[in-house]
Structure formats: structure tokens, C-alpha cells
Design a protein around this motif. Structure first.
Motif, PDB file in Angstrom:
ATOM      1  N   ARG A 254      -5.115   9.533  15.962  1.00  0.00           N
ATOM      2  CA  ARG A 254      -5.744   8.242  16.187  1.00  0.00           C
ATOM      3  C   ARG A 254      -4.703   7.130  16.235  1.00  0.00           C
ATOM      4  O   ARG A 254      -3.535   7.303  15.883  1.00  0.00           O
ATOM      5  CB  ARG A 254      -6.736   7.934  15.049  1.00  0.00           C
ATOM      6  CG  ARG A 254      -7.805   8.990  14.851  1.00  0.00           C
ATOM      7  CD  ARG A 254      -8.783   9.042  15.994  1.00  0.00           C
ATOM      8  NE  ARG A 254      -9.837  10.034  15.781  1.00  0.00           N
ATOM      9  CZ  ARG A 254     -10.770  10.331  16.671  1.00  0.00           C
ATOM     10  NH1 ARG A 254     -10.805   9.686  17.820  1.00  0.00           N
ATOM     11  NH2 ARG A 254     -11.674  11.251  16.398  1.00  0.00           N
ATOM     12  N   TYR A 283      -7.972  -3.465  22.861  1.00  0.00           N
ATOM     13  CA  TYR A 283      -9.020  -3.433  21.846  1.00  0.00           C
ATOM     14  C   TYR A 283      -9.275  -4.780  21.153  1.00  0.00           C
ATOM     15  O   TYR A 283     -10.204  -4.882  20.352  1.00  0.00           O
ATOM     16  CB  TYR A 283      -8.666  -2.400  20.773  1.00  0.00           C
ATOM     17  CG  TYR A 283      -8.486  -1.010  21.318  1.00  0.00           C
ATOM     18  CD1 TYR A 283      -9.518  -0.358  21.995  1.00  0.00           C
ATOM     19  CD2 TYR A 283      -7.274  -0.332  21.180  1.00  0.00           C
ATOM     20  CE1 TYR A 283      -9.356   0.924  22.495  1.00  0.00           C
ATOM     21  CE2 TYR A 283      -7.098   0.951  21.670  1.00  0.00           C
ATOM     22  CZ  TYR A 283      -8.144   1.576  22.332  1.00  0.00           C
ATOM     23  OH  TYR A 283      -7.979   2.836  22.839  1.00  0.00           O
ATOM     24  N   GLN A 289     -11.350  -5.497  14.637  1.00  0.00           N
ATOM     25  CA  GLN A 289     -11.552  -4.085  14.291  1.00  0.00           C
ATOM     26  C   GLN A 289     -12.276  -3.901  12.962  1.00  0.00           C
ATOM     27  O   GLN A 289     -12.670  -2.783  12.616  1.00  0.00           O
ATOM     28  CB  GLN A 289     -10.189  -3.370  14.194  1.00  0.00           C
ATOM     29  CG  GLN A 289      -9.215  -3.679  15.305  1.00  0.00           C
ATOM     30  CD  GLN A 289      -9.804  -3.448  16.679  1.00  0.00           C
ATOM     31  OE1 GLN A 289     -10.356  -2.369  16.958  1.00  0.00           O
ATOM     32  NE2 GLN A 289      -9.694  -4.432  17.559  1.00  0.00           N
ATOM     33  N   LYS A 334     -11.830   0.087  12.574  1.00  0.00           N
ATOM     34  CA  LYS A 334     -12.038   1.072  13.622  1.00  0.00           C
ATOM     35  C   LYS A 334     -10.760   1.873  13.878  1.00  0.00           C
ATOM     36  O   LYS A 334      -9.651   1.339  13.805  1.00  0.00           O
ATOM     37  CB  LYS A 334     -12.442   0.387  14.924  1.00  0.00           C
ATOM     38  CG  LYS A 334     -13.720  -0.425  14.841  1.00  0.00           C
ATOM     39  CD  LYS A 334     -13.944  -1.217  16.136  1.00  0.00           C
ATOM     40  CE  LYS A 334     -15.137  -2.140  16.035  1.00  0.00           C
ATOM     41  NZ  LYS A 334     -15.305  -2.976  17.256  1.00  0.00           N
ATOM     42  N   HIS A 336      -9.089   4.402  16.912  1.00  0.00           N
ATOM     43  CA  HIS A 336      -9.236   4.705  18.332  1.00  0.00           C
ATOM     44  C   HIS A 336      -8.447   5.969  18.686  1.00  0.00           C
ATOM     45  O   HIS A 336      -7.526   6.357  17.955  1.00  0.00           O
ATOM     46  CB  HIS A 336      -8.727   3.528  19.169  1.00  0.00           C
ATOM     47  CG  HIS A 336      -9.415   2.235  18.862  1.00  0.00           C
ATOM     48  ND1 HIS A 336     -10.645   1.896  19.380  1.00  0.00           N
ATOM     49  CD2 HIS A 336      -9.048   1.183  18.083  1.00  0.00           C
ATOM     50  CE1 HIS A 336     -11.007   0.703  18.932  1.00  0.00           C
ATOM     51  NE2 HIS A 336     -10.049   0.248  18.144  1.00  0.00           N
TER      52      HIS A 336
END
Length: 622
Positions: A254, A283, A289, A334, A336
Motif C-alpha cells: 500500500r 489523492y 485522507q 486511508k 491506497h
């Protein structure tokens, strides 16, 4: 009271450091009034109670200023001893500044002082693990610096705090917040000390040091229907730094959105203030996030803050700035999917090209910024003047999610122009199959600020690039700043606005094409009056010239000048009025203060030398 020393041996090995305490978990200990305070005399106990109708009011209600040593209201030794005991002997009294070894006194150590060369002192590794050191010595007040940089003619504490709670669990933070609120002592919060404005300092303050809150937990599936997110996440202690979370993410296949600087505490003030990233074009900012916080509020309560709980605080903490609305304990963000990256690093100078050719190359580069930003790339580049010559460097051009072919295609129009101009360069285009290796190989270690530098910044929006005339105007201002000997650092990027994204991140981030900084220097032996004049002229002339060509734009709150005018609009844009209202609601006693933070216009640091630094009392504005 406790002493605290750390060996840097493990920290200084290699270009990317490995924390000796990465496995340290944040204790979940939360203040239990009945248990933790049961044996304490009522007169002392009142200092540690949370905010409520029965808690002790601040003792300095008749004073303009926070409480300081020498004031009648300054807490007794008994009170400080109880704070030490209640925090498991984690209270550090008057930690010694690192450079004290260079000056006469019982701590003098000439051998140790000799290690503080300019290069070593400016390495952030040295300062990030220290309980008080700030990476902006100008904001500290320049009262204890190695003579090789600036001879402060002795070592005084200046803008350093008097006491530090080395917090590793929520209870430590709660006790410190309650103690500061109930006594009127100034409170500051420090993680690593990264901040151009010196927000982690405060003369004779009580500091909450969050650096060793190092827990990292991977969550395979995190669901927040209100935020519209379902996917992997990391829950990390607020002391986690970029090199730690990036490595943890890499091991899970990630990536997460954090800064380019490896030693920045990305879960602290960085993410609370917005935070730009090599992944911002894909992002959004770091604050975009955030899925959840664990926080200690100004009342001393430990709360979980998310899209359905304490929603006002959740909104403010995502972009409203650190050290302002609460003390974060952990952040859930988060995660990704990992991705390929292509990077380019190279430089050229006017000494080799000639002056006009050099500037023609820079002018041609400006034409490519919109396309690069729209492609989600992130370019960290610099212009350095030196004795009438100028140098340019890509440090680097960073293209996440782009193959070598795709990245080269983006750069080729400018490369063609460079070739036409006869500029010799080696683009050094390198492809990586993962983000972590690309990041480790591409970005420089962030340096501690020099002792005679101030930096201003501007977020140039798309409107500065819409026509050839506007691009020419921006180029001319960049060139003019260089010709006035201003060092410049620029970030060419966009700040993607994710869906379901109502938060306090400055409205100036979204139209961004270039986040640009310029710095002024003054002679090292300048007087306070001379420095103040240079800094004011820099704001009134150099920084103002950039503001004049970008009306309605702003600046970035973590990389800016303490003298930035109208900082509320500059740092938050349209979000500032709501943030001000929330500050009054969530922290009505102004327990939390950070220079140029939300609501800070109600206070000022009355510095000893009249310069914008932390070496003075924090007092209400008349």
C-alpha cells in the motif's frame, strides 16, 4: 523528575532511518479520576480535573499573560512533582538545549561541540528525537546555537519550554492539558519540531511531547458510509514519521499520503494542517485522507472523533492546523494501492549556459506546469542564486502511476526546448515498480533552518497560467526574486479534491498549480532592529509582489513567514470564519495557542528582542 537521553547510533545509519522504538505501542491508558487522583489532596487535585462547572478556573484571570516563573500564580514545586508522579515520572524539567555543550558551564563539552559542524547541525535526525529542539532556530530566539553557526555568547533557554511531558498514552496528555488549563501556564505541543514558524516552542511553557507515540496498525477493511469510504486503512500513533508509515505501507503493498520529507511527523501537525504530498495530485492532501482521530480536547476529555462523533472537531482537525483544537493521540487514514513511479533528477546553471539562455530555459519550463499538474505529477524544484550566477535543480520531478514512457512524454516538450537552447543536461529518468523505493531514492533530507533566514510562500492558482501573458508575468517575478538573491523552492502540482470531502483544508489548495517559496537572508551579525527591517521589507516588497499578481490566492500555514499579513485568509481562505467560531466553541479559554493558528490574533508573543520568535511571554492583545 525524569531525565531522558537517546542514542542516535541507530538513527543516523543510512539515508533512511529506522526507529529503535517502531514497535512501541501507545498505551490505551485513559485518565480515571477516581483511581488516578484518589490519594491526592484536594487543593492539588483541582489542578488535574477536567473542564467542567466544578473544575478550578484559571488562576491568571486578572493578568494579560499566561502564567510564568516568578508570577505569584506559578505552580508550586509540589504541584509539578504531582504532575511528574501522575504521568509515571515522564515530566522533564528544563531539558538542556543541545548546543549548551558549546558554552561555559558544567555542561561544557568541547569534543561534543566540535561534532556540531554546519552540516551535522542542519541534519533533522539530530533534532527530531530531542524533547525541546526546534528546527527553526530563528523562531526559538537564537539563544543557544553552536558558535559555528551563530555565536549566541552563552546559552539561555529562550523560546524553549520549561517542562516537558514525554507522553506515550492518552492519560499523560489529559493530565498536562488539565494542568495547563487550570493553572494558566502556557501549553505547547511538539512532535518532531518541523515547522517554519516555530509552533512547537514557547518560552517557559509546559510542552506535551508526542514523538514516541509510535503505534502502527493495518486495517484491511475500514468502512465509513458517511464519508463514502470502504477499503484499507492505517491507524497510527501521532508520533509516526514518514519513513515509518511509508515502510509499513510498503510491506502491505500500500501507500499513504504523507510528506516528501522522511523525518516529518506526518500524523501530527502535518496532517492537521493539510499537508502536501508526492501523491497529492492523485489523492488530495494529507488531511483529505483522515477517517478518524483519537483526541484529547481542551477540557481534558479523551474522545474518538469521526464523521458521526464530535463532527465539528472532526471537520476542524482536518486542515485547521495543529496545536489549536486538541491534542491528537492517533489518526486513522486511508491506504491506497501501491503503484509504479517514474522520477527525474538533474540540474543546470547559468555558469554553463550563460545568463539569458538560463532564463529562457526557465521561461519555457513555466509553460509546462499546468500539463504536469493535471497529470498528477509532483515536482520539487529549486532556483539558487550565487554570486551573480543561478542554478536550477529537479529534486525531483516525481510521476506516481506513470510509466517511464508516460513520464518522458510529459517532459519531452520542455526537453526539446532545452536542446534547442543548447542547454546540456542529463535527465536521469528512472522507473520504479513501487512508491517506497522511488520516494527513498528521490527526495533530499529536509534540513534544519539556517540562523539568518525567513521564508514566505504563495499558492499560485491556475489563473496565473491561463494565458501566455500571465505565465510571462509570473516568470518575470520569479526571475526578479532570484536577481534579488532570494533562494526559491517550488512545488508544481495540483491538490485533487476527493469526493465527500468537506473539511477545513484551505480553499486555496484546490486551484493550485504551483506552491512557491522564496527566502531572505540577513548578515549573521545583524542587530535586532536591522533584522526586523529586512524581514518587514521582505514582506512588504518581495512577498507582496507575489501577492499582487495572485489576488485571492493564499499561502501554506506550515511553510510560511510569521509576518504573513492577514494570515487567516492566507492560510485557510473561505474556511477561516467557521474555524474561528469553532475555536471559540471548542477551546473558549484558549488553552491551545500556535503562532498564526486559528484565533491566535487574540494573543501575541512579546519577545524580548522585538523579533517574531517564541522568546517572550504570551499575552492577550489589548
Amino acid at each position: 523528575m525524569a531525565s531522558f537521553t537517546l542514542s542516535l547510533a541507530a538513527l543516523l545509519a543510512g539515508s533512511t532511518i529506522a526507529s529503535p522504538l517502531l514497535s512501541l505501542k501507545v498505551d490505551t491508558g485513559i485518565l480515571n479520576l477516581d483511581l488516578d487522583l484518589k490519594d491526592i489532596d484536594s487543593s492539588i487535585k483541582s489542578l488535574f480535573l477536567p473542564g467542567s462547572s466544578t473544575s478550578r478556573p484559571p488562576t491568571n484571570t486578572t493578568s494579560r499573560c499566561k502564567v510564568y516563573p516568578g508570577d505569584l500564580e506559578w505552580p508550586s514545586e509540589e504541584a509539578w512533582s504531582h504532575l511528574d508522579a501522575l504521568t509515571n515520572n515522564r515530566l522533564l524539567e528544563a531539558p538542556t538545549p543541545l548546543a549548551a555543550v558549546c558554552y561555559p558551564g558544567e555542561g561544557y563539552n568541547g569534543t561534543k561541540c566540535a561534532e556540531y559542524t554546519v552540516a551535522n547541525w542542519q541534519r533533522s535526525y539530530l533534532h527530531m528525537v530531542d524533547p525541546i529542539e526546534m528546527m527553526s532556530p530563528v523562531a526559538q530566539g537564537m539563544t543557544c546555537t553552536p558558535p559555528v553557526l551563530f555565536d549566541s555568547h552563552g546559552c539561555t533557554r529562550g523560546g524553549f519550554p520549561r517542562y516537558v511531558v514525554n507522553a506515550t498514552e492518552p492519560k499523560h496528555v489529559q493530565l498536562a492539558v488539565n494542568f495547563a488549563r487550570n493553572t494558566g501556564v502556557r501549553l505547547v505541543i511538539k512532535n518532531t519540531g518541523h515547522d517554519f514558524l516555530g509552533k512547537s516552542g514557547g518560552k517557559d511553557a509546559l510542552s506535551i511531547w508526542t514523538h514516541w507515540m509510535k503505534s502502527i496498525e493495518y486495517i484491511e477493511e475500514y468502512v465509513d458510509e458517511k464519508l463514502g469510504y470502504s477499503g484499507p486503512a492505517f491507524k497510527a500513533g501521532v508520533g509516526v514519521q514518514a519513513f515509518e508509515i511509508y515502510k509499513a505501507a510498503h510491506e502491505k503493498g500500500r501507500v499513504m499520503v504523507g510528506g516528501e520529507g522522511e523525518t516529518v511527523g506526518v500524523m501530527g501537525g502535518y496532517i492537521q494542517g493539510g499537508g502536501h504530498s508526492p501523491l497529492t495530485g492523485l489523492y488530495g492532501t494529507g488531511a483529505d485522507q483522515v477517517l478518524s482521530y483519537e483526541v484529547v480536547t481542551a477540557d481534558g476529555e479523551f474522545v474518538v472523533v469521526n464523521s458521526t462523533s464530535h463532527t465539528d472537531l472532526f471537520w476542524a482537525l482536518r486542515g485547521g492546523g495543529g496545536s489549536t483544537f486538541g491534542v491528537a493521540i492517533s489518526v486513522t487514514v486511508k491506504a491506497h494501492p501501491d503503484l509504479e513511479v517514474t522520477a527525474s533528477r538533474f540540474s543546470f546553471s547559468s555558469a554553463a549556459t550563460g545568463n539569458e539562455t538560463f532564463w529562457a530555459a526557465i521561461r519555457a519550463y513555466v509553460d509546462s506546469w499546468v500539463a504536469n499538474a493535471d497529470a498528477g505529477t509532483y515536482t520539487y524544484w529549486s532556483l539558487i542564486p550565487s554570486n551573480g550566477t543561478f542554478s536550477f535543480a529537479f529534486s525531483p520531478f516525481f510521476a506516481p502511476g506513470k510509466s517511464e514512457k508516460e513520464a518522458t512524454a510529459l517532459l519531452q516538450p520542455w526537453f526539446t526546448k532545452l536542446n534547442d537552447l543548447g542547454v546540456k543536461f542529463d535527465p536521469n529518468i528512472t522507473h520504479f515498480d513501487n512508491y517506497y523505493d522511488a520516494w527513498r531514492s528521490s527526495f533530499p533530507l529536509e534540513a534544519v533552518q539556517k540562523p539568518n533566514v525567513a521564508t514566505a510562500s504563495r499558492q499560485f492558482p491556475r489563473s496565473n497560467f491561463e494565458t501566455a501573458e500571465k505565465r510571462q508575468e509570473l516568470y518575470e517575478h520569479i526571475r526578479a526574486s532570484s536577481e534579488k538573491n532570494r533562494v526559491q523552492v517550488h512545488f508544481n502540482m495540483q491538490a485533487k479534491d476527493p469526493a465527500n470531502n468537506d473539511n477545513a483544508v484551505s480553499s486555496h489548495w484546490r486551484p493550485l498549480v504551483s506552491f512557491s517559496m522564496q527566502s531572505v537572508r540577513w548578515p549573521i551579525n545583524s542587530t535586532a532592529a536591522e533584522i526586523l527591517k529586512i524581514r518587514k521589507d521582505f514582506q512588504d516588497i518581495d512577498a507582496q509582489s507575489w501577492r499582487d499578481i495572485s489576488p485571492g490566492a493564499g499561502s501554506y500555514l506550515a511553510e510560511a513567514d510569521r509576518l504573513e499579513p492577514n494570515f487567516g485568509d492566507a492560510f485557510w481562505g473561505t474556511k477561516y470564519p467557521r474555524l474561528l467560531e469553532l475555536k471559540k466553541k471548542l477551546d473558549p479559554q484558549d488553552v491551545f495557542f500556535a503562532t498564526t493558528g486559528v484565533g491566535s490574533e487574540r494573543w501575541r508573543v512579546e519577545s524580548i528582542d522585538g523579533l517574531p520568535n517564541e522568546n517572550g511571554k504570551l499575552c492577550r492583545v489589548d
